[in-house]
Write an enzyme that holds these catalytic residues in place. Sequence first.
Site, PDB file in Angstrom:
ATOM      1  N   SER A 114       0.797  -1.222   0.000  1.00  0.00           N
ATOM      2  CA  SER A 114       0.000   0.000   0.000  1.00  0.00           C
ATOM      3  C   SER A 114       0.829   1.271   0.000  1.00  0.00           C
ATOM      4  O   SER A 114       0.426   2.273  -0.561  1.00  0.00           O
ATOM      5  CB  SER A 114      -0.915   0.022   1.229  1.00  0.00           C
ATOM      6  N   CYS A 115       2.001   1.260   0.642  1.00  0.00           N
ATOM      7  CA  CYS A 115       2.669   2.537   0.870  1.00  0.00           C
ATOM      8  C   CYS A 115       3.993   2.661   0.156  1.00  0.00           C
ATOM      9  O   CYS A 115       4.619   3.713   0.220  1.00  0.00           O
ATOM     10  CB  CYS A 115       2.887   2.757   2.354  1.00  0.00           C
ATOM     11  N   GLY A 116       4.498   1.643  -0.481  1.00  0.00           N
ATOM     12  CA  GLY A 116       5.796   1.783  -1.131  1.00  0.00           C
ATOM     13  C   GLY A 116       6.886   1.819  -0.100  1.00  0.00           C
ATOM     14  O   GLY A 116       6.856   1.109   0.887  1.00  0.00           O
ATOM     15  N   CYS A 118       8.146   2.918   2.868  1.00  0.00           N
ATOM     16  CA  CYS A 118       7.683   3.648   4.030  1.00  0.00           C
ATOM     17  C   CYS A 118       8.849   4.385   4.669  1.00  0.00           C
ATOM     18  O   CYS A 118       9.902   3.828   4.886  1.00  0.00           O
ATOM     19  CB  CYS A 118       7.063   2.676   5.029  1.00  0.00           C
TER      20      CYS A 118
END
Length: 282
Positions: A114-116, A118
């Site tokens: 979801s966030c690549g 982080c």
Amino acid sequence: MGRVTERRKVIRIRDGVVSSRPDTLVAEEPLEIRLNGKPLAITMRTPGDDFALAAGFLVSEGVLANAYDLQNIVYCAGATVDGSNSYNVVDVRTSPDVVMPDITLERNVYTTSSCGLCGKASLDAVRTTARWPIADTPPVRVEPSLLASLPDRLRAAQRVFDRTGGLHAAALFSEEGELLDIREDVGRHNAVDKLVGRALQNGDLPLSRVILLVSGRASFELAQKAVMAGIPVLAAVSAPSSLAVDLAAETGLTLVGFLRGSNMNVYAGEDRIALRAAAAQG
């Protein structure tokens, strides 16, 4: 090779009626990326296009810039206790003249679907590592009506989404609106890496005359990946983050968000959007 979809039992409740049936879900498995034999990153992804994903990830990290930087990519046999190939570990071998990043325990990164990356560092890091500054000469010019047509075309090309409803997609379009490539994954950043990695393997970097369209929001990581590939226009169907807007403004990236129907917000690089034509139509 892992499957793109898997079947699971599900209990359905529709208008008070309970039933049981198998459901098709998008597969999610970890992929460890090694660089010349050394572990570098782990990402959760949908199996498929793993070599392109790894290559695109290394473009965004500033390690690879051209097809000749890449020697080969292989799955690592013996990555499991029993010595079998899980197809969840890839090793990227670079040409001898490619400068290696500092791979330490602190440098190793875990990326989620979801966030690549982080907690990835800042705008300065992108500016200093970008190999392909955005340089579309003459500048790409895009009609708002063309941009408005792209989300439906992206959705129509999402084959796995039709079966699961659980995948993000990223696509490259020409400035005339021709669909050039599309990739799906459980993570938006993975889908973009697959696009960029395939472009690197084909010798197509920098992608200086294309539009990148992503499902969902436009995070800093997605803007970073567009900049690192030399892409001049990034459009998303949902909101951008503040850091994505800052990065776009500093690097010359055109960033469009909330692209829904004929509506959209242009957050940076408005010179590439034919705003006068849109105003005249309004």
